[in-house]
Design a protein around this motif. Structure first.
Motif, PDB file in Angstrom:
ATOM      1  N   THR A 165      -0.762  16.492  -5.874  1.00  0.00           N
ATOM      2  CA  THR A 165      -0.857  17.934  -6.108  1.00  0.00           C
ATOM      3  C   THR A 165      -1.006  18.668  -4.782  1.00  0.00           C
ATOM      4  OG1 THR A 165      -1.826  17.627  -8.303  1.00  0.00           O
ATOM      5  CG2 THR A 165      -2.177  19.756  -7.241  1.00  0.00           C
ATOM      6  N   ALA A 166      -1.849  18.131  -3.904  1.00  0.00           N
ATOM      7  CA  ALA A 166      -2.017  18.743  -2.582  1.00  0.00           C
ATOM      8  C   ALA A 166      -0.725  18.677  -1.767  1.00  0.00           C
ATOM      9  CB  ALA A 166      -3.152  18.037  -1.831  1.00  0.00           C
ATOM     10  N   GLN A 171      -7.219   9.886  -7.695  1.00  0.00           N
ATOM     11  CA  GLN A 171      -6.823  10.306  -6.348  1.00  0.00           C
ATOM     12  C   GLN A 171      -5.322  10.547  -6.210  1.00  0.00           C
ATOM     13  OE1 GLN A 171      -9.075  10.951  -3.799  1.00  0.00           O
ATOM     14  NE2 GLN A 171      -7.285  11.878  -2.841  1.00  0.00           N
ATOM     15  N   GLU A 172      -4.502   9.770  -6.897  1.00  0.00           N
ATOM     16  CA  GLU A 172      -3.061   9.988  -6.777  1.00  0.00           C
ATOM     17  C   GLU A 172      -2.677  11.348  -7.332  1.00  0.00           C
ATOM     18  OE1 GLU A 172       1.276   7.850  -7.534  1.00  0.00           O
ATOM     19  OE2 GLU A 172      -0.446   7.197  -8.728  1.00  0.00           O
ATOM     20  N   LYS A 195       0.825  -1.208   0.000  1.00  0.00           N
ATOM     21  CA  LYS A 195       0.000   0.000   0.000  1.00  0.00           C
ATOM     22  C   LYS A 195       0.861   1.261   0.000  1.00  0.00           C
ATOM     23  CE  LYS A 195      -4.072  -2.003   2.242  1.00  0.00           C
ATOM     24  NZ  LYS A 195      -3.734  -3.369   1.865  1.00  0.00           N
ATOM     25  N   PHE A 196       0.250   2.375  -0.323  1.00  0.00           N
ATOM     26  CA  PHE A 196       0.959   3.656  -0.262  1.00  0.00           C
ATOM     27  C   PHE A 196       1.418   3.945   1.168  1.00  0.00           C
ATOM     28  CE2 PHE A 196      -0.688   4.219  -4.455  1.00  0.00           C
ATOM     29  CZ  PHE A 196       0.063   5.221  -5.050  1.00  0.00           C
ATOM     30  N   SER A 197       0.665   3.498   2.156  1.00  0.00           N
ATOM     31  CA  SER A 197       1.020   3.747   3.553  1.00  0.00           C
ATOM     32  C   SER A 197       2.059   2.767   4.086  1.00  0.00           C
ATOM     33  CB  SER A 197      -0.236   3.687   4.429  1.00  0.00           C
ATOM     34  OG  SER A 197      -0.914   2.448   4.252  1.00  0.00           O
ATOM     35  N   ASP A 198       2.447   1.775   3.265  1.00  0.00           N
ATOM     36  CA  ASP A 198       3.528   0.862   3.660  1.00  0.00           C
ATOM     37  C   ASP A 198       4.807   1.656   3.870  1.00  0.00           C
ATOM     38  OD1 ASP A 198       5.953  -0.978   2.860  1.00  0.00           O
ATOM     39  OD2 ASP A 198       4.311  -2.375   3.290  1.00  0.00           O
ATOM     40  N   GLN A 216       2.075  11.072   5.393  1.00  0.00           N
ATOM     41  CA  GLN A 216       1.114  10.114   5.932  1.00  0.00           C
ATOM     42  C   GLN A 216      -0.305  10.395   5.429  1.00  0.00           C
ATOM     43  OE1 GLN A 216       3.564  11.617   7.719  1.00  0.00           O
ATOM     44  NE2 GLN A 216       4.798   9.717   7.813  1.00  0.00           N
ATOM     45  N   LYS A 217      -0.687  11.674   5.375  1.00  0.00           N
ATOM     46  CA  LYS A 217      -2.035  12.006   4.896  1.00  0.00           C
ATOM     47  C   LYS A 217      -2.176  11.703   3.410  1.00  0.00           C
ATOM     48  CE  LYS A 217      -5.538  15.602   4.384  1.00  0.00           C
ATOM     49  NZ  LYS A 217      -6.582  14.565   4.487  1.00  0.00           N
ATOM     50  N   VAL A 218      -1.156  12.070   2.636  1.00  0.00           N
ATOM     51  CA  VAL A 218      -1.195  11.815   1.202  1.00  0.00           C
ATOM     52  C   VAL A 218      -1.337  10.316   0.937  1.00  0.00           C
ATOM     53  CG1 VAL A 218       0.148  11.909  -0.935  1.00  0.00           C
ATOM     54  CG2 VAL A 218       0.087  13.893   0.573  1.00  0.00           C
TER      55      VAL A 218
END
Length: 461
Positions: free
Chosen positions: A439-440, A433-434, A256-259, A449-451
């Motif tokens: 961009t944010a 979403q990516e 996952k992205f959060s890995d 972590q939020k991204v």
């Protein structure tokens, strides 16, 4: 300075308005001739091709037939595409009726579902290919097309496959893993092209501390596709840090992205492209990357306000007319080094795949030709700005130095090549979403972590 406004799209990375180029076929001389002993309907006696046409004998026997092709490639590139098969059509008598569209990605599924599929589609995203295969309308390629894949690195065949079955032969390729710079500026300052990631970071720090240009410039604005260049930066770091296996697991969301692996890669990107001491030369602070168009991002290199830009081979089209692109020119590029030296020659790229929706003999003949080294060589000869990862193409055919540099990297058997990850992820992520979350990250300074969490939360169940 404003760069070329004719901007490629983020998927196949090119567009403007299609104009047929079959006039090229009329320019062919009578050196190609054929004799047919039957009707020209494609099912009669095989033609005997002579003279310059003799090389097309394996594709003969279908004179008078027409195959249709639908793609996102528009003029002027579509003109060059049509020129590349003009002699084939003249000699075999198979007409290839080409249509390009800005709405290709949305229109192809509609046409297929409505029973109006083209004979061929040139598909730039493996995800769209999978969608078409699941419709049940894509026809498996003939044996010769399969054999032609021996000239490609094996990983390319997997990108033209769905659930382990091969459906679509690769055609073009593009090289993402490049860093653009000014050879003149480097020479004047005594900078050497870095060979490792550590050397690249040390050079960046040296340039920043010199008090002149910022080491890096960048731009991720691209209309409704804003954010896509940032996905490339993250993909380069993931591939260059962990190699192909982790990259593949990330694409499939097993990682996952959060890995921790991916958040570590994101921090590497942050230390590089969100570093206020290093960016955004010629435009402003870190946040200005979100509002600078990717087309304009490299302009400060030519005005001495920025030293480097990470962008793909297709960025060459964005330099102003008259810019010398060469090792001793106004701009050139070098291969982005691996973050982890243990990863062998990481290369991220994109490409296009030829999928058939018919198994008629003339369709298979065209499929066999367009998957061959002979066709790829013809396309290279037609015009610069196009690269193949087909290992059967003589590299001496490339006249543009960036094309040659890209071809060498893309055909290197030792390279760790992977296709653009966002093009393979579900559209809700890779072009949704990516883009929004990265961009944010730049525009608002959101945390890693939020991204990562926001992207994972949006992943289709």
């Amino acid at each position: 300075m404003t760069l070329n406004p004719t901007a490629p799209s983020p998927s196949s990375r090119r567009r403007p308005v299609a104009v047929p180029a079959l006039l090229a076929a009329l320019a062919l001389t009578a050196a190609c001739s054929n004799s047919s002993g039957g009707s020209g309907g494609g099912g009669g006696t095989a033609q005997t091709l002579t003279g310059d046409c003799a090389k097309y004998q394996p594709y003969a026997g279908h004179s008078g037939t027409t195959v249709t092709m639908f793609a996102s490639i528009l003029s002027p590139e579509s003109d060059n595409l049509e020129k590349s098969w003009a002699e084939f059509s003249k000699c075999t008598g198979i007409k290839i009726s080409y249509e390009g569209s800005n709405d290709f990605e949305s229109q192809l599924p509609v046409r297929v579902a409505g029973g109006n599929a083209p004979d061929f589609a040139i598909i730039p995203q493996p995800g769209l290919l999978a969608q078409m295969v699941k419709s049940g309308k894509v026809v498996k390629p003939p044996a010769q097309t399969v054999t032609n894949q021996d000239k490609w690195s094996p990983v390319w065949k997997t990108y033209g496959s769905v659930d382990g079955t091969f459906y679509a032969a690769p055609m073009s390729a593009n090289m993402k893993s490049l860093v653009w710079y000014s050879p003149k500026t480097f020479a004047a300052a005594g900078y050497e092209v870095p060979k490792t990631w550590a050397d690249l970071m040390a050079l960046s720090d040296r340039i920043a501390k010199a008090g002149g240009p910022k080491p890096w410039c960048g731009g991720i604005a691209s209309g409704t596709a804003t954010g896509w260049p940032a996905t490339d930066w993250l993909e380069e770091v993931v591939l260059g840090t962990y190699g192909g296996d982790v990259y593949d697991q990330w694409v499939g969301h097993q990682v996952k992205f959060s890995d921790q692996k991916i958040t570590t890669a994101m921090q590497t990107v942050a230390d590089w492209m969100l570093n206020p001491a290093w960016v955004n030369g010629g435009y402003g602070d870190v946040k200005s990357i979100a509002t600078t168009t990717f087309q304009d991002a490299g302009a400060p290199i030519l005005t001495g306000k920025c030293a480097m830009l990470q962008q793909a081979s297709f960025y060459e089209a964005q330099w102003p007319k008259g810019t010398k692109v060469a090792p001793d020119g106004d701009v050139f590029a070098f291969h982005l080094p691996a973050v982890n030296p243990a990863i062998a020659n990481p290369v991220e790229g994109g490409g296009e795949f030829l999928a058939a929706f018919s198994g008629r003999p003339e369709v298979q003949a065209v499929q066999n030709y367009l998957s061959s080294s002979d066709w790829a060589s013809s396309r290279v000869r037609t015009a610069s700005g196009w690269v193949s990862a087909n290992q059967g193409v003589d590299k001496s055919l490339y006249t543009d130095p960036i094309d040659k540099l890209s071809a060498e990297a893309l055909t290197d058997p030792s390279a760790t090549f992977r296709f653009d990850a966002s093009d393979m992820m579900p559209a809700a992520i890779g072009s949704g979403q990516e883009w929004k979350s990265l961009t944010a990250w730049f525009a608002e300074g959101q945390s890693v972590q939020k991204v990562a969490g926001d992207i994972d939360a949006a992943w289709p169940k």
